[in-house]
Design a protein around this motif. Structure first.
Motif, PDB file in Angstrom:
ATOM      1  N   ARG A  63       0.829  -1.153   0.024  1.00 47.90           N
ATOM      2  CA  ARG A  63       0.094  -0.066  -0.005  1.00 47.90           C
ATOM      3  C   ARG A  63       1.017   1.115   0.379  1.00 47.90           C
ATOM      4  NH1 ARG A  63      -2.751  -2.089   4.883  1.00 47.90           N
ATOM      5  NH2 ARG A  63      -4.594  -3.940   3.639  1.00 47.90           N
ATOM      6  N   LEU A  64       2.058   1.064   0.638  1.00 44.66           N
ATOM      7  CA  LEU A  64       2.358   2.338   1.105  1.00 44.66           C
ATOM      8  C   LEU A  64       3.527   2.583  -0.604  1.00 44.66           C
ATOM      9  CD1 LEU A  64       4.244   2.078   4.669  1.00 44.66           C
ATOM     10  CD2 LEU A  64       1.864   3.559   4.183  1.00 44.66           C
ATOM     11  N   SER A  65       4.073   1.609  -1.335  1.00 42.54           N
ATOM     12  CA  SER A  65       4.865   1.606  -2.524  1.00 42.54           C
ATOM     13  C   SER A  65       3.942   2.282  -3.023  1.00 42.54           C
ATOM     14  CB  SER A  65       5.343   0.437  -2.892  1.00 42.54           C
ATOM     15  OG  SER A  65       5.818  -0.176  -1.925  1.00 42.54           O
ATOM     16  N   GLN A  66       2.506   1.690  -3.303  1.00 39.99           N
ATOM     17  CA  GLN A  66       1.204   2.298  -4.106  1.00 39.99           C
ATOM     18  C   GLN A  66       1.405   3.439  -4.067  1.00 39.99           C
ATOM     19  OE1 GLN A  66      -0.780   0.693  -6.589  1.00 39.99           O
ATOM     20  NE2 GLN A  66      -1.964   2.232  -6.860  1.00 39.99           N
ATOM     21  N   LEU A 113      -9.897   8.448  -1.081  1.00 41.24           N
ATOM     22  CA  LEU A 113     -11.011   8.770   0.123  1.00 41.24           C
ATOM     23  C   LEU A 113      -9.851   8.246   0.800  1.00 41.24           C
ATOM     24  CD1 LEU A 113     -14.622   8.978  -1.707  1.00 41.24           C
ATOM     25  CD2 LEU A 113     -13.472  10.985  -0.743  1.00 41.24           C
ATOM     26  N   LEU A 114      -9.534   8.625   2.580  1.00 42.52           N
ATOM     27  CA  LEU A 114      -9.951   7.325   3.274  1.00 42.52           C
ATOM     28  C   LEU A 114     -10.367   6.112   3.491  1.00 42.52           C
ATOM     29  CD1 LEU A 114      -7.920   9.533   5.439  1.00 42.52           C
ATOM     30  CD2 LEU A 114      -7.213   7.904   3.701  1.00 42.52           C
ATOM     31  N   TRP A 115     -10.507   5.410   4.315  1.00 37.29           N
ATOM     32  CA  TRP A 115     -11.423   4.216   4.507  1.00 37.29           C
ATOM     33  C   TRP A 115     -12.069   4.909   5.728  1.00 37.29           C
ATOM     34  CZ3 TRP A 115     -10.874   0.638   9.144  1.00 37.29           C
ATOM     35  CH2 TRP A 115     -11.598  -0.534   9.359  1.00 37.29           C
ATOM     36  N   GLU A 123      -3.643   5.000   7.690  1.00 42.90           N
ATOM     37  CA  GLU A 123      -4.565   3.988   6.735  1.00 42.90           C
ATOM     38  C   GLU A 123      -3.927   2.625   6.654  1.00 42.90           C
ATOM     39  OE1 GLU A 123      -8.309   4.448   4.155  1.00 42.90           O
ATOM     40  OE2 GLU A 123      -6.300   4.808   3.520  1.00 42.90           O
ATOM     41  N   ALA A 124      -3.005   3.046   6.133  1.00 41.20           N
ATOM     42  CA  ALA A 124      -2.111   1.235   5.351  1.00 41.20           C
ATOM     43  C   ALA A 124      -1.729   0.380   6.982  1.00 41.20           C
ATOM     44  CB  ALA A 124      -0.191   1.502   4.703  1.00 41.20           C
TER      45      ALA A 124
END
Ligand SMILES: O=P(O)(O)OC[C@H]1O[C@](O)(CO)[C@@H](O)[C@@H]1O
Ligand SMILES: [Mn+2]
Length: 439
Positions: free
Chosen positions: A63-66, A79-81, A130-131
Motif C-alpha cells: 500500500r505504501l509503495s502504491q 478517499l480514506l477508508w 491508514e495503511a
C-alpha cells in the motif's frame, strides 16, 4: 468573520519552492524509510504481534509503495477508508470532507503537487496510518517509535544537563528574587525553543538528537530569536489571577524537545506561575517525530528509571499526572489537514476547551503553519492578523523556522536576516517566541 485578505497558500505547485522540494524529495524519502523498515523488520514484527503481522507487513509495504508511486506521478488523492470502527480517533470523515470540499471548490480532485503543501504533507501521514490500520495486528503500530526513542537516548547528556538545572532552580525557588525567577523562566522558554530545532521530518527521518548541553549556548543563540516577546510573556504570566493559571501546551516532537517542554512546565508549576497544565499530543504517528500519548508516557517512565535529577524530576511528572494537575488530552483535530482558523467550526469542543486556558503554547513549525494558515504572508504582517479566525485566548508560538510562514517581523527585518543567512527561514537556526494577547 474578520475581514482578512488572503495571500496565496504555500504550494508544491510552485516549482523550486521549499514546499515543492518537500513533496518531491523529502516525503518520498520518509516513505521509503518506512517501507524498508517494515520489510526488514517483518519477521521480528511477526514474532511480536503474531504471524499475521508478518504477512501484514507485506500488505502495508505494498500500500505504501502504491502511495509513493501516486505521489511521484502527481496522481489524485484517494478517499480514506471510512469509518474505522475500532479507532477512537477516527478522523477519516473529516479527511473525506476536505477532499469533497476541494472537489466542489476546484472542480477536480486534489493531487500531490496541486493541493496545498499543508494538505499534501498531512495527508501522507494519514495514509501511512491508514495503511497500517487496515492490517489488524499492526493497527496501532508506530513505525517511527524506534527513531523517537533513539533520539531521546542519544540526547542523554543534554537531558542530564537540563534536569540538573531544573532541580537546582526548584530547590532554591524560595530564595529567588522575582527578577531571578524571571531570568530562569525565560531561559527555559529559550531551551524549549531550541529544542524544536531538531525534528526527524526535516532530516527525512535521519538521525537527530541534541548532543550538547543547550544551556551553555543560550546567550550566543539569543540574537537568532527574530521575534522575542519574552518580556510581554513574563508580564502576562505574573499577572494571571491565582485561580486562573491554566496552561494548554500543544506539543510537538518527542525526544529532547519534549523533555525541554516538560522541564519548562515543571519550573512554572513549582514557582506557582501555573497551577494546571493540559498537554495535547497527537493521536497517530505524525511528521515522524511528533509525540503521541504513549511516547509521552514512555518518556516519563524512561526518565524516571534514571538515577539523579532526571529520575527525581520524572517522578514529579508522574505525580502531577496522577493527581490531575497535569492532564493529557487527545483530539483528532491536530492530525487533520486543516489549519486552526477552521477549528471553531470543525472541532468546537476543542476550541472551547482551549479558550478556557489562560495561555496556549504552540510548539514547533507545523503548529505555526497551521496557526497562520500556511499562507505566503509578507513577513511584516501582524501575527494577530495572520491568525485570522483563530482567537481562543492569549497564545504563544515557540518555534524555529523550518519552512513555514514567518510573520510579525519589522519592516525590512527579513531583508537584513537574509543578507546574513539566505536559508534563515528553512534551516531551523532562527527562532520565535511570539505572543498574541488579542488586546
Ligand atoms: O516538528 P516541527 O517543528 O513541527 O517541524 C516539522 C517539519 O515539517 C515541516 O512542517 C515540513 O516538512 C517543516 O516545515 C518542518 O521542518
Ligand atoms: Mn514535529
Amino acid at each position: 468573520m474578520m475581514d482578512v485578505s488572503h495571500p496565496p497558500v504555500l504550494s508544491p505547485s510552485n516549482i523550486g519552492s521549499f514546499a515543492y522540494l518537500t513533496v518531491k524529495d523529502r516525503l518520498p524519502v520518509i516513505l521509503t524509510r518506512v517501507i524498508d523498515y517494515l520489510y526488514r523488520e517483518r519477521i521480528s514484527l511477526g514474532l511480536k504481534y503474531g504471524e499475521a503481522a508478518q504477512e501484514g507487513c507485506k500488505e502495508v509495504v505494498s500500500r505504501l509503495s502504491q502511495m509513493k508511486n501516486e505521489m511521484q506521478t502527481n496522481k489524485d488523492f484517494q478517499l480514506l477508508w471510512s469509518p474505522q470502527p475500532n479507532n477512537p480517533y477516527d478522523d477519516s470523515e473529516i479527511w473525506n470532507q476536505q477532499f469533497e470540499s476541494y472537489v466542489s471548490t476546484y472542480g477536480v480532485s486534489p493531487k500531490w503537487f496541486a493541493a496545498s503543501w499543508l494538505y499534501a504533507e498531512c495527508y501522507m501521514y494519514a495514509r501511512i496510518h491508514e495503511a497500517l490500520y487496515l492490517c489488524d495486528p499492526l493497527r496501532d503500530f508506530d513505525p517511527f517509535e524506534e527513531q523517537k526513542q533513539k533520539s531521546l537516548v542519544d540526547s542523554q547528556i543534554a537531558v542530564e544537563a537540563l534536569t540538573d538545572k531544573v532541580s537546582s532552580i526548584c530547590s532554591a525557588l524560595s530564595s529567588h528574587t522575582q527578577d531571578q525567577l524571571k531570568q530562569h523562566v525565560l531561559k527555559f522558554f529559550e531551551v524549549s525553543l531550541w529544542g524544536n530545532k531538531c525534528d526527524l521530518s526535516i532530516s527525512s527521518g535521519g538521525e537527530c538528537c541534541q548532543a550538547e548541553d543547550v544551556f551553555s549556548s543560550l546567550e550566543k543563540l539569543r540574537s537568532n530569536i527574530i521575534v522575542n516577546d519574552s518580556n510581554m510573556l513574563w508580564q502576562l504570566l505574573i499577572s494571571l489571577p491565582e485561580d486562573q493559571r491554566d496552561i494548554a501546551l500543544v506539543l510537538d516532537n518527542a525526544g529532547f524537545e519534549l523533555i525541554s517542554d516538560l522541564c519548562l512546565m515543571t519550573i512554572l508549576m513549582e514557582a506557582g506561575l501555573t497551577t494546571s497544565l493540559t498537554l495535547y499530543p497527537k493521536t497517530r504517528p505524525w511528521f515522524v517525530s511528533d509525540a503521541l500519548e504513549k511516547d509521552l508516557r514512555w518518556t516519563v517512565d524512561k526518565l524516571r528509571s534514571n538515577s539523579g535529577s532526571g529520575g527525581q524530576i520524572a517522578t514529579k511528572w508522574s505525580s502531577y499526572l496522577s493527581d490531575g494537575r497535569w492532564k493529557i488530552c487527545n483530539s483528532k483535530f491536530w492530525t487533520t489537514g486543516y489549519d486552526y482558523a477552521e477549528m471553531s467550526k470543525l472541532s468546537p469542543d476543542l476550541y472551547s476547551q482551549l479558550s478556557k486556558a489562560s495561555l496556549i503554547i504552540f510548539k514547533g513549525d507545523l503548529n505555526y503553519r497551521k496557526l497562520t494558515g500556511d499562507l505566503e504572508w509578507p513577513t511584516d504582517t501582524k501575527f494577530e492578523y495572520a491568525l485570522q479566525d483563530f482567537r481562543p485566548t492569549p497564545l504563544l508560538a515557540v518555534r524555529t523556522a523550518k519552512g513555514g510562514p514567518v510573520v510579525g517581523l519589522l519592516p525590512g527585518q527579513s531583508k537584513t536576516i537574509s543578507s546574513v543567512d539566505r536559508d534563515w527561514n528553512i534551516n531551523g537556526d532562527y527562532g520565535m517566541i511570539q505572543l498574541c494577547t488579542f488586546s
